[in-house]
Design a protein around this motif. Structure first.
Motif, short mmCIF file in Angstrom:
data_model
loop_
_atom_site.label_atom_id
_atom_site.label_comp_id
_atom_site.label_asym_id
_atom_site.label_seq_id
_atom_site.Cartn_x
_atom_site.Cartn_y
_atom_site.Cartn_z
N ASN A 1 -5.49 -3.11 -4.25
CA ASN A 1 -5.89 -1.81 -4.66
C ASN A 1 -6.89 -1.36 -3.52
O ASN A 1 -6.97 0.03 -3.36
N GLY B 1 -3.90 1.14 -10.02
CA GLY B 1 -4.01 1.52 -8.96
C GLY B 1 -2.99 2.45 -8.45
O GLY B 1 -3.20 3.45 -7.41
N GLU B 2 -1.71 2.20 -8.48
CA GLU B 2 -0.46 3.16 -8.15
C GLU B 2 -0.76 4.40 -8.73
O GLU B 2 -0.66 5.58 -8.05
N THR C 1 -3.43 6.24 -7.00
CA THR C 1 -3.23 6.57 -5.64
C THR C 1 -2.21 7.82 -5.56
O THR C 1 -2.33 8.81 -4.82
N ARG C 2 -1.30 7.89 -6.49
CA ARG C 2 -0.24 9.16 -6.54
C ARG C 2 -0.84 10.24 -7.21
O ARG C 2 -0.54 11.15 -6.96
N LEU D 1 -8.01 6.25 1.13
CA LEU D 1 -8.11 7.33 0.31
C LEU D 1 -9.46 7.74 -0.24
O LEU D 1 -9.59 8.65 -1.02
N THR E 1 -5.60 -0.40 -0.19
CA THR E 1 -4.98 0.80 -0.44
C THR E 1 -6.17 2.05 -0.29
O THR E 1 -6.08 3.09 0.28
N GLY E 2 -7.10 1.71 -1.17
CA GLY E 2 -8.13 2.73 -1.78
C GLY E 2 -8.72 3.11 -0.46
O GLY E 2 -9.19 4.23 -0.30
N THR F 1 0.95 -1.18 0.07
CA THR F 1 -0.07 -0.11 0.14
C THR F 1 0.90 1.25 -0.11
O THR F 1 0.41 2.26 -0.57
N SER G 1 -4.05 10.93 -8.16
CA SER G 1 -5.58 11.24 -7.94
C SER G 1 -6.48 11.33 -9.07
O SER G 1 -7.03 12.32 -9.36
N LEU H 1 1.23 8.67 2.52
CA LEU H 1 1.68 8.18 1.34
C LEU H 1 3.34 8.12 1.39
O LEU H 1 3.70 9.23 1.49
N HIS I 1 -11.02 5.69 -2.51
CA HIS I 1 -10.95 5.30 -3.73
C HIS I 1 -11.66 3.73 -3.69
O HIS I 1 -11.16 3.09 -2.79
#
Lengths: 328, 395
Positions: free
Chosen positions: B61, B307-308, B311-312, B68, B64-65, A160, B314, A178, B70
Motif C-alpha cells: 500500500n 488500500g484499494e 486509492t480509489r 498519491l 502505491t500511496g 499498484t 480518496s 490509475l 498517502h
C-alpha cells in the motif's frame, strides 16, 4: 566491423530486396514452459526452427536492424541475446531479477525492462551491457511502452494499478494514472497521441489522450462482452494498434478471443476466435497479418488484419508467451 | 459515445486533480488461545502469524500511496483472550478505526460491537463460522476469511465434478467440528451428493502426538473406519485437529480423503503460483523469512482492501471505505484469477477457493458447470435467500 564491409553488406541486402517480391520475415515466439523460441516463416507459415532460449522465456523483442533477438529469461534473471540468423546466443544483458516484459528504444539502445519482483524498471545499455538506471515504480511492474518521440517510457504496475510515465532523460516518474485491476500492457499509437493500457482482472482497456508535452488524460475505458462467456474470463492482455490508428486489437486471455476495436469511435467491432489463453500479439511489418500467442493450446493464430479473420494456426513449443516479427 | 467520453473526461480530470494527503492508520488485533500442539509440526503458529501479512500490506500500500501522497501504518497487537477488550480499547483510544481481528467468533462479535460504538470498521481474518455471515452478522464487520459454507461448497463441488457423489463424512466431537460437518451436509444437499453415513470421531483429550504414535494409529484407524456403506470419498470435518491428518492411507476401504485433510480448501498456500501469485510469495518470503499461512494472506488482503479503497475513493474514513468496498465500483486483484468483491448482503468477500493437497494447487473452485445468475463465485457460500443477515441495507 569496418566501413567497407558495412557498405558491402548493405548493397547485398539491397540486392536481396529487389530480387524477392514477397519478402518473408521471421516470426519469433517465446515458449514459457518449453524454454525455447520457435521461428516461423511469415511467407509460408512453416516452422523453421525451435531453439533453446534459457529458463522461462517470456518477453521477446528484436533490434531495429533485425539481427539481434532479445529474450527475457525470467528464471535466469537475465536477458539473453540471440543471433537471428544462426540462433546462437551472443551474450546476456544484466536485467535485474525476474525480467518479464521490456521495450526497446527505436534506435536499438537502451532496453527498458520491467522487474516484477523488485518494483523496478531497469534501463540497460545494449552496447556496453551495463545498467544505466533503476527506476522505482509501483508493485509488480509488467507492461512497458515507449512514446513516439521517445521522451517517455510507460510502465504498468499490476498490484499498484497505475501507468507510470518515466521521463527517458531524467528517469524520473512525471505522471501516474490509475487504471483498472492488474494492468498488463501499454501501447502507444504510432503518432503518439494515444495510449492504450489493458487491465487483465479489471477487464478493461484504458484509453489516454497524450498531449504534445507527453502528459496523459484518461478519456475512456473500453469494456468487453461476449455472449456465453463469463465476464470474469474476458481478460485483456496484449494490445496492438495499426499504424494508421484505425484498428486496435486486444487479446482477451482465457476468453480465447481477440477483440477488434475501431480506433476512432473506440467501439468493439468484432471478436475473433483464436487458440486458448491468448496473451501477446505482433503484426508483420506490412501489417497484413497479426500473430497471437495461445498459451494453453500451444499454438499461434494468424489473423488477416483487413478481413479481421483468423486464417490459420501453427503449432509451436510448450506454452507460447510472447511474439515478435523481424522488421523488413 | 462522444458525450459519454466528455463526461468521463470530466470525471477523470477531477480524479487527476491533486488529492489531499492521507495518513491511513490500521490495527491488527490477534487473540492467542491456549491450545495443544498441532498433529503436524508444519502447523506450528509463528510468532508473527497475521502480522507478517500486515507488514507486506503496509509495503504494498505504501508503494502505491507514495505516488498519491498517502501513507499507511498498521499497529499489531497479540493478546490473551482476557486482554482482548483492553487491547481494542487502546487501539480505539489511539484513534485507529480500521481493525483486522484474528479471533474466534464469540470474541470477534464482542470486539466488533465495541468497535461499532466508536464508528470503527472491523475485518474478520480468522473466524470461519457461517453464522457470522447470517443471523449473527454485523454492519461494521466484513469477512475476508471464507466461511465454512464456502469451504465445504468448494470441496463438494469438486467431489461432484469428479462424480464422487457418495460421501462418508467423519466429523469431530467439538462444536467447531460439528459446525463444519453441518456445512458439508448442506453442501451435499445443495449440489446433489449423498452423505451415506456420518461417523463421529470422539475427542477424548490427551496430547496430540506421542513418540512413534503411528504404530497405534495404524492399528486403530482402520478399525474405526470399517463397516461403512459403499462410498466414493471420505470427507473429514476436524477443525480441532484431532484426527483428520490420520485418515489418508489408514482407511479400511481405500478412498481419497478431502476436507480437513487430504485435499483441503484454503485461501492461499505457499506453493500457489498461478495468476501472478509467485510475486506475492517471493515478496512475502523476502520480507518475513518464512512461508505464507492463510492468516497472513487474509490479513494482507484485508489491508489491501483498505488500500484499494483509499486509492480509489480518496478517503481513510471507515464509513467511506465501507461504502466504497460494498459498491459495484470496488474490485481487487488477489492472485485468484478473477477480481474479488464483497457480497452486499452479508459483508463476505466473494472469492475462489484453492484445493490444496499439501504440495500443489490441485484445483480451484467454483468448478466448471456450477452456474449462478450473478457470478459463479456465488455458488460458494450463503446466497441472498440463505443468509439471514439484515444488518446490510441492500440497494
Amino acid at each position: 566491423m569496418n566501413a567497407t564491409l558495412k557498405t558491402l553488406l548493405a548493397s547485398a541486402a539491397l540486392a536481396a530486396l529487389s530480387g524477392s517480391p514477397a519478402l518473408a520475415n521471421k516470426v519469433f515466439v517465446s515458449n514459457e514452459r518449453g524454454n525455447t523460441v520457435t521461428v516461423i516463416d511469415s511467407d509460408t507459415w512453416e516452422v523453421l526452427e525451435e531453439f533453446p532460449a534459457g529458463n522461462r522465456p517470456r518477453g521477446i523483442t528484436i533490434s531495429p536492424d533485425g539481427t539481434k533477438l532479445y529474450v527475457c529469461a525470467s528464471d535466469d534473471d537475465t536477458v539473453r541475446v540471440f543471433d537471428t540468423e544462426t540462433y546462437e546466443e551472443l551474450h546476456t544483458l544484466p536485467s535485474g531479477p525476474d525480467p518479464e516484459l521490456f521495450v526497446i528504444h527505436p534506435s536499438g539502445n537502451p532496453l527498458y525492462i520491467a522487474n516484477e519482483d523488485d518494483n523496478l524498471v531497469t534501463v540497460t545499455d545494449t552496447e556496453t551491457h551495463t545498467i544505466l538506471a533503476e527506476v522505482p515504480v509501483g508493485v509488480e511492474p509488467e507492461g512497458m511502452g515507449i512514446s513516439a518521440d521517445t521522451k517517455y517510457v510507460v510502465n504498468t504496475s499490476e498490484t499498484t494499478n497505475m501507468a507510470h510515465f518515466i521521463n527517458t532523460e531524467t528517469f524520473e516518474i512525471e505522471h501516474n494514472v490509475l487504471v483498472d485491476q492488474r494492468p498488463r500492457y501499454a501501447q502507444y499509437t504510432k503518432d503518439g497521441t494515444r495510449l492504450f493500457v489493458s487491465s487483465e482482472i479489471g477487464g478493461t482497456v484504458s484509453v489516454m489522450d497524450i498531449a504534445e508535452d507527453g502528459s496523459p488524460t484518461l478519456v475512456e475505458k473500453i469494456s468487453f462482452e461476449v455472449p456465453g462467456i463469463q465476464p470474469e474470463w474476458l481478460q485483456p492482455v496484449g494490445v496492438k494498434v495499426t499504424d494508421d490508428g484505425s484498428r486496435v486489437f486486444v487479446a482477451l486471455g482465457p476468453a480465447n478471443r481477440v477483440a477488434v476495436i475501431d480506433g476512432e469511435s473506440l467501439e468493439v467491432l468484432d471478436y475473433i476466435v483464436v487458440g486458448q489463453r491468448v496473451w501477446q500479439l505482433a503484426f508483420t511489418p506490412d501489417q497484413k497479418y497479426l500473430i497471437t500467442t495461445n498459451g494453453n493450446s500451444n499454438d499461434v493464430t494468424v489473423i488477416d488484419v483487413a478481413e479481421a479473420e483468423a486464417i490459420r494456426s501453427i503449432q509451436v513449443g510448450e506454452q507460447p508467451w510472447g511474439v515478435v516479427v523481424q522488421p523488413d | 459515445m462522444h458525450r459519454l467520453s466528455v463526461l468521463l473526461a470530466a470525471a477523470f480530470m477531477m480524479l487527476a486533480a491533486p488529492v489531499a494527503a492521507l495518513d491511513v492508520r490500521a490495527g491488527v488485533l490477534r487473540v492467542d488461545y491456549p491450545s495443544l500442539l498441532p498433529i503436524s509440526r508444519y502447523d506450528l503458529k509463528p510468532e508473527d502469524l497475521g502480522f507478517a501479512g500486515a507488514a507486506l500490506a503496509d509495503e504494498d500500500n505504501g508503494t502505491t500511496g507514495s505516488f498519491l501522497g498517502h501513507s499507511f501504518e498498521t499497529t499489531t497487537v497479540a493478546v490473551t483472550p482476557e486482554e482482548a477488550d483492553a487491547a481494542l480499547d487502546t487501539l480505539l483510544a489511539d484513534g485507529v478505526r480500521l481493525i483486522v481481528v484474528l479471533a474466534n467468533a464469540e470474541d470477534l462479535l464482542r470486539l466488533s460491537d465495541r468497535a461499532a460504538e466508536e464508528g470503527a470498521l472491523v475485518f474478520n481474518a480468522m473466524a470461519h463460522d457461517t453464522a457470522l455471515r447470517s443471523g449473527e452478522c454485523r454492519a461494521n464487520l466484513l469477512h475476508i476469511t471464507p466461511s465454512d459454507a464456502m469451504l465445504a461448497d468448494a470441496v463438494v463441488q469438486y467431489a461432484v465434478w469428479k462424480q464422487w457423489s457418495d460421501i462418508l463424512l467423519v466429523e469431530g466431537s467439538n462444536p467447531a467440528d460439528i459446525l463444519l460437518g453441518e456445512a458439508f451436509e448442506n453442501a451435499a444437499r445443495k449440489f446433489g451428493a449423498e452423505i451415506v453415513e456420518t461417523r463421529v470421531f470422539e475427542d477424548t483429550g490427551g496430547s496430540r502426538r506421542t513418540d512413534s504414535g503411528h504404530v497405534l494409529v495404524q492399528r486403530q484407524l482402520p478399525v474405526f473406519m470399517q463397516d461403512a456403506p459403499e462410498h466414493d470419498v471420505v470427507i473429514a470435518a476436524d477443525r480441532s485437529d484431532v484426527f483428520a491428518s490420520y485418515l489418508p492411507y489408514h482407511l479400511w476401504t481405500p478412498r481419497p480423503v478431502m476436507g480437513s485433510a487430504g485435499l483441503r480448501p484454503v485461501s492461499v498456500h505457499p506453493s500457489h503460483e498461478a495468476w501472478g501469485a509467485t510475486q506475492f510469495q517471493t515478496r512475502f518470503e523476502e520480507l518475513t523469512g518464512r512461508y505464507v499461512q492463510e492468516a497472513d494472506y487474509d490479513t494482507w488482503l484485508a489491508l489491501r482492501v483498505v488500500g484499494e479503497a483509499v486509492t480509489r475513493a480518496s478517503t481513510a474514513e471507515p464509513d467511506g471505505i465501507r461504502d466504497y468496498v460494498l459498491s459495484d465500483a470496488f474490485e481487487l486483484a488477489a492472485f485468484k484469477g478473477v477480481p474479488v468483491t464483497f457480497r452486499d448482503w452479508n459483508g463476505q468477500l466473494r472469492q475462489p477457493v484453492l484445493l490444496f493437497d499439501d504440495r500443489i494447487t490441485v484445483s480451484v473452485s467454483p468448478q466448471d458447470g456450477f452456474l449462478h445468475q450473478r457470478s459463479p463465485l456465488d455458488s460458494l457460500g450463503l446466497d441472498v435467500p440463505e443468509s439471514q443477515c439484515t444488518a446490510f441495507n441492500r440497494g
